[in-house]
Motif scaffolding. Structure first.
Motif, PDB file in Angstrom:
ATOM      1  N   GLY A   1       0.808  -1.217   0.000  1.00  0.00           N
ATOM      2  CA  GLY A   1       0.000   0.000   0.000  1.00  0.00           C
ATOM      3  C   GLY A   1       0.838   1.262   0.000  1.00  0.00           C
ATOM      4  O   GLY A   1       2.082   1.216   0.092  1.00  0.00           O
ATOM      5  N   MET A   2       0.145   2.427  -0.103  1.00  0.00           N
ATOM      6  CA  MET A   2       0.847   3.717  -0.111  1.00  0.00           C
ATOM      7  C   MET A   2       0.116   4.714   0.781  1.00  0.00           C
ATOM      8  O   MET A   2      -1.120   4.743   0.835  1.00  0.00           O
ATOM      9  CB  MET A   2       0.919   4.285  -1.533  1.00  0.00           C
TER      10      MET A   2
ATOM     11  N   VAL B   1       2.387   8.459  -2.252  1.00  0.00           N
ATOM     12  CA  VAL B   1       1.778   8.771  -3.551  1.00  0.00           C
ATOM     13  C   VAL B   1       2.428  10.025  -4.127  1.00  0.00           C
ATOM     14  O   VAL B   1       2.753  10.089  -5.322  1.00  0.00           O
ATOM     15  CB  VAL B   1       0.246   8.938  -3.419  1.00  0.00           C
ATOM     16  N   GLU B   2       2.613  11.023  -3.266  1.00  0.00           N
ATOM     17  CA  GLU B   2       3.294  12.247  -3.698  1.00  0.00           C
ATOM     18  C   GLU B   2       4.687  11.915  -4.229  1.00  0.00           C
ATOM     19  O   GLU B   2       5.119  12.440  -5.250  1.00  0.00           O
ATOM     20  CB  GLU B   2       3.420  13.221  -2.509  1.00  0.00           C
ATOM     21  N   ARG B   3       5.381  11.042  -3.528  1.00  0.00           N
ATOM     22  CA  ARG B   3       6.780  10.739  -3.840  1.00  0.00           C
ATOM     23  C   ARG B   3       6.921   9.865  -5.074  1.00  0.00           C
ATOM     24  O   ARG B   3       7.744  10.120  -5.953  1.00  0.00           O
ATOM     25  CB  ARG B   3       7.404  10.048  -2.626  1.00  0.00           C
TER      26      ARG B   3
ATOM     27  N   GLN C   1      -8.911   8.267 -17.794  1.00  0.00           N
ATOM     28  CA  GLN C   1      -8.658   8.684 -16.413  1.00  0.00           C
ATOM     29  C   GLN C   1      -8.128   7.499 -15.620  1.00  0.00           C
ATOM     30  O   GLN C   1      -8.567   6.361 -15.831  1.00  0.00           O
ATOM     31  CB  GLN C   1      -9.937   9.203 -15.745  1.00  0.00           C
ATOM     32  N   VAL C   2      -7.156   7.767 -14.754  1.00  0.00           N
ATOM     33  CA  VAL C   2      -6.602   6.723 -13.891  1.00  0.00           C
ATOM     34  C   VAL C   2      -6.888   7.108 -12.444  1.00  0.00           C
ATOM     35  O   VAL C   2      -6.661   8.254 -12.036  1.00  0.00           O
ATOM     36  CB  VAL C   2      -5.090   6.557 -14.092  1.00  0.00           C
ATOM     37  N   GLU C   3      -7.401   6.125 -11.702  1.00  0.00           N
ATOM     38  CA  GLU C   3      -7.697   6.342 -10.279  1.00  0.00           C
ATOM     39  C   GLU C   3      -6.877   5.362  -9.450  1.00  0.00           C
ATOM     40  O   GLU C   3      -6.763   4.192  -9.785  1.00  0.00           O
ATOM     41  CB  GLU C   3      -9.189   6.123 -10.022  1.00  0.00           C
ATOM     42  N   ILE C   4      -6.298   5.859  -8.355  1.00  0.00           N
ATOM     43  CA  ILE C   4      -5.616   5.000  -7.383  1.00  0.00           C
ATOM     44  C   ILE C   4      -6.375   5.085  -6.064  1.00  0.00           C
ATOM     45  O   ILE C   4      -6.699   6.188  -5.587  1.00  0.00           O
ATOM     46  CB  ILE C   4      -4.161   5.454  -7.150  1.00  0.00           C
TER      47      ILE C   4
ATOM     48  N   TRP D   1      -6.163   9.045  -5.637  1.00  0.00           N
ATOM     49  CA  TRP D   1      -5.432   9.888  -6.603  1.00  0.00           C
ATOM     50  C   TRP D   1      -6.150   9.778  -7.927  1.00  0.00           C
ATOM     51  O   TRP D   1      -6.478   8.679  -8.403  1.00  0.00           O
ATOM     52  CB  TRP D   1      -3.992   9.395  -6.720  1.00  0.00           C
ATOM     53  N   LEU D   2      -6.412  10.905  -8.574  1.00  0.00           N
ATOM     54  CA  LEU D   2      -7.114  10.932  -9.867  1.00  0.00           C
ATOM     55  C   LEU D   2      -6.319  11.775 -10.851  1.00  0.00           C
ATOM     56  O   LEU D   2      -5.811  12.845 -10.500  1.00  0.00           O
ATOM     57  CB  LEU D   2      -8.515  11.535  -9.705  1.00  0.00           C
TER      58      LEU D   2
END
Length: 606
Positions: A79-80, A85-87, A128-131, A145-146
């Protein structure tokens, strides 16, 4: 003056989306590989006692939602957090896998990724990519994250309640094919068939997490190897002849299994039957330039974690480690063949029809391989006995050594068509080798200059039997020089072809009266011309032949005494046509005339 190059994300995103990978469907491999890495990381941390509680079911799920138009890849890995996610996501090419490997560099983590670009392959197919992700760390908050493929992104509190990550692709209009279950399954089978973490698609696990090459040879039976071969090639009906298990960890890491299929007399070095993997992730089945051409005749898999899953495969051809791997495989293959040859010669001979093309092709292609190949290459004679080159040279030396102290290796390229020549050679006790495969032309040319036994190769139709192995002693002609000249003129008039010459040679009286030979040097020059011009007839050297008249044959004495010129000319044509027929050169109207003439003569027989 020093400065820093400014790479703007709005400029690089279109390049990433369009040119990051050459194959459109590879995005799924990259995203599933990331999920595998996340799973391997949590296993590593758990083994070190850095994760509390049970890990639960560690598998990856790939799911399609046709109503929403999405493709989802889910894992229960590390996981993150928001910071991660920022990094790792918001900084292009910052690899979490690389950072993890650096931290745990002394452990076998099984991490696949390296460069941090694989995630962005999602934008090749997604509008679109979603995390949705939740870190394993205590007290972590879920994060969403979108991004729509522009430099703008959105981060919010996520909805995931269990450790791990969901990557949700909202597919664009051009990529709706990935909403079809069969298409997704096809891609997963191609790229993810042997990944080390179970991958669920629908109701089934689609991958084999512990393929045979990841196990120790001592733990595998012959049947295990054969079953894996069937798994790799389900439509291959014949079993492999034998196999080589690759397992080395220094100076590079390499595992794999290479199979020797039944080659028969096929010759196709571009069959793409060797698959290249890195940590069980499929890289390519086009190993041209990565391994020598002749090795591409083999089947099987090679796996090296030293070959990263980078954005381009072309660099492999010049990579130092790849060169080391190629050399190692060459040595292993040669050693395996040598082992069978030495330990079970009878079995080796039985397999020779199937492996001969491979060994000969390797000998011609690779200088290092050739050194061993020359010692284990077998040559079959017309009685179907097998010899190494050394054995053949020893066997024929007493009879087939010419006046220049060269051992003449006689061979036939077409045993059926050259039967008369073979019989004449055998009548003198000569051994004739069968060299009938297309590759044998090149083998003969190579061995003429690369053998240790003073051997020269000569095809049985290159000369009369008495002259194939030139000796100091010669047959004496019963005809005078004038008679021989007259005889040559008679045949030259009937031939009328500038590419065919006529010669008289003294041979045994019971040899053929007329033979058509193809001088070895001229024939080889034509073959070389054919090879250099890719068989373009208009650019080839012309075929040249020699009509050889046995001046000691009793027919010629009678022919020269024949007063009836018409009868004499008919006999010349008949003898010449018989010789042409032996070489499959009698065609068209001349063949028709020969048949009619033969029938007429038969009808005249009392």
């Amino acid at each position: 003056m020093k400065g820093k190059i400014n790479v703007q994300s709005e400029n690089i995103f279109p390049i990433i989306k369009k040119f990051l990978y050459s194959e459109h469907d590879i995005f799924l491999r990259e995203l599933v590989s990331n999920a595998v890495d996340a799973t391997q990381k949590i296993k590593t941390l758990a083994a070190r006692g850095e994760v509390k509680g049970e890990l639960g079911e560690l598998e990856i799920e790939v799911a399609v939602d046709t109503e929403k138009g999405t493709l989802r890849i889910s894992d229960s890995g590390i996981g993150m957090s928001t910071e991660e996610v920022e990094r790792y996501i918001n900084q292009i090419a910052f690899s979490g896998a690389k950072e993890f490997l650096d931290k745990y560099k002394d452990e076998n983590t099984g991490i696949i990724g390296y460069f941090g670009l694989g995630f962005y392959s999602a934008f090749m197919v997604a509008a679109q990519v979603e995390i949705q992700s939740l870190s394993y760390q205590e007290g972590a908050e879920p994060v969403q994250w979108l991004c729509d493929g522009t430099p703008e992104y959105e981060m919010n509190t996520g909805t995931r309640s269990t450790r791990g990550t969901d990557i949700i692709l909202h597919l664009n209009e051009d990529s709706k094919e990935f909403l079809e279950a069969e298409r997704v399954k096809e891609v997963l089978n191609r790229y993810c068939k042997f990944l080390p973490v179970p991958i669920r698609f629908g109701d089934e696990i689609i991958n084999h997490t512990q393929p045979a090459w990841t196990k120790k040879p001592a733990d595998l039976s012959d049947e295990d190897y054969k079953n894996f071969y069937r798994e790799l090639y389900p439509y291959q009906m014949e079993e492999p002849l034998f196999w080589i298990h690759l397992n080395v960890d220094f100076p590079f890491r390499l595992t794999g299994i290479l199979y020797f299929p039944p080659f028969k007399n096929t010759f196709d070095p571009k069959r793409s039957k060797i698959s290249l993997y890195a940590n069980q992730v499929f890289v390519t089945d086009n190993v041209e330039g990565i391994v020598p051409e002749y090795l591409m005749l083999l089947h099987g898999v090679m796996d090296s974690p030293d070959i990263p899953l980078n954005v381009s495969r072309s660099y492999l051809q010049g990579d130092r480690r790849v060169k080391q791997i190629s050399d190692y495989i060459t040595k292993k293959v040669a050693s395996k063949l040598e082992e069978i040859f030495k330990n079970d010669r009878e079995e080796y001979e039985k397999k020779w029809d199937n492996i001969g093309v491979f060994v000969k092709y390797g000998m011609l292609s690779d200088e290092k391989f050739a050194e061993k190949a020359k010692k284990i290459t077998l040559f079959e004679n017309t009685a179907h006995r097998h010899f190494t080159l050394e054995e053949y040279a020893t066997q024929v030396k007493p009879l087939q050594t010419d006046k220049n102290n060269k051992i003449v290796a006689l061979y036939t390229s077409q045993a059926q068509e050259q039967d008369a020549y073979i019989r004449s050679a055998q009548a003198r006790g000569y051994e004739v080798l069968l060299m009938e495969h297309i590759i044998d032309t090149h083998v003969v040319a190579y061995l003429d200059y690369n053998n240790d036994y003073e051997l020269v190769f000569k095809r049985v139709d290159a000369d009369t039997a008495d002259n194939l192995v030139e000796k100091d002693e010669q047959q004496v002609s019963v005809l005078t020089e004038d008679q021989e000249h007259e005889l040559r003129d008679l045949f030259a008039k009937s031939i009328n072809d500038t590419h065919i010459t006529v010669a008289t040679k003294a041979a045994a009286p019971d040899d053929y009266p007329v033979l058509i030979t193809k001088p070895e040097f001229m024939r080889r020059m034509r073959e070389m011309s054919m090879h250099n011009n890719n068989g373009n007839d208009s650019l080839l050297m012309p075929d040249t032949y020699q009509v050889v008249l046995n001046s000691n044959h009793p027919l010629f004495g009678k022919m020269l005494q024949q007063a009836d010129e018409s009868r004499r000319n008919d006999l010349v044509r008949q003898l010449l046509d018989l010789a042409l027929l032996q070489q499959n050169m009698l065609k068209g109207s001349r063949l028709t005339d020969f048949v009619r003439r033969s029938l007429a003569w038969a009808d005249d027989t009392p």
